[in-house]
Design a protein around this motif. Structure first.
Motif: not given
Length: 313
Positions: A274-301
């Protein structure tokens, strides 16, 4: 209210009785034995459905609905499964055959879509209106929930997200295209790159972990070496996290969901991933100053297939 969910896999069939909150009350299973005629497999599915109801203490006439998740797609207009590769099915009338056996209405959905629905109802996306589940396993799969409902597209074949093309003229994919996301973001991709690194660095940690047997390298081996700080494994994992983030940015730009959930075998890396992926997202999303989806782990397996199938009504 009790609903039955059936999770169809290439090696195993699972069924469960599920209540309106997404809680599994009973669970039964048997081997798929997909080499048999489809009628025999569907007969087993019907038997499991009835057994799940019995084990949950529910009379069959009190069962509200039956849903099935398959590793394929259904033609919603006809109820026919045009193909289901893992089962060797072609033009199989799954919905009507099972409905006749059970004397219940039956709904059918793609396994990744029903898993996303399960997370929406009873998992990490509960309480949201839009979410995406991404499974990082042998390939990359996923399901999309928009406005509280599964999105399957006009022809029922949407959200094949593993085949988003993320690199033009990239690595050849099993689908025939080049540069598909799953060629870079799957466990298979991590294993491929880990083996290549071990070939180049036979004294490196990855090669040492498997005592030089490159076929023994798994995604977990690569991730564990990265966690231990091996420079080669760290660089490899950071590159992997970048490719995961590239695909997630495409999903954010296309759907703008509230949350994206990571599941599948690689997600066992937990916060390290999670931490590695979250760190790369800000540079890749289109709207740099807008909120975007949080990234979490699925729970139900592994329960997601039963729960989500039961919610197809």
């Amino acid at each position: 209210m009790i609903r039955i969910g059936i999770d169809v896999g290439g090696t195993g069939l699972k069924a469960g009785a599920v209540n309106e909150k997404g809680l599994i009350l009973s669970k039964v299973s048997c081997p798929t034995r997909a080499e048999r005629p489809y009628q025999a497999v569907i007969q087993d599915m019907a038997g499991l459905a009835r057994s799940a109801a019995v084990q949950a203490g529910c009379d069959w006439d009190k069962v509200a609905s039956v849903g099935v998740g398959i590793p394929g797609v259904e033609n919603a207009a006809t109820g026919i499964v045009p193909f289901c590769t893992n089962l060797g099915w072609h033009q199989v009338p799954l919905r009507d055959t099972l409905s006749e056996l059970l004397q219940k209405g039956v709904r059918v959905g793609n396994d990744a879509t029903v898993a996303a629905l399960a997370e929406h109802v009873a998992g990490a996306a509960a309480g949201t209106q839009s979410s995406v589940l991404v499974t990082l396993g042998t390939g990359v799969g996923g399901g999309v929930i928009l406005d509280g409902r599964p999105f399957v597209g006009c022809h029922g074949v949407a959200t094949e997200i593993g085949h988003l093309i993320v690199k033009m003229d990239g690595i050849l994919c099993s689908c025939g295209n080049r540069g598909c996301w799953e060629r870079y973001a799957s466990a298979t991709a991590l294993i491929r790159e880990g083996r290549e690194l071990a070939r180049k660095q036979p004294e490196g940690m990855i090669a040492r972990q498997v005592e030089g047997d490159l076929e023994a390298i798994t995604a977990k081996v690569v991730i564990d070496c990265a966690k231990a700080g091996d420079p080669g494994a760290v660089a490899l994992f950071e590159q992997y996290a970048y490719w995961v983030a590239v695909g997630l940015a495409n999903l954010i730009n296309a759907y703008d969901p509230e949350v994206i959930l990571l599941g599948g075998g690689v997600s066992a890396a937990g916060d390290f991933l999670l931490e590695a992926v979250r760190a790369r997202l800000p540079e890749l999303v289109f709207f740099k100053t807008m909120p975007y989806a949080r990234v979490e782990l699925a729970r139900l397996g592994n329960d997601a297939g039963i729960i989500g199938a039961a919610m197809l009504y």
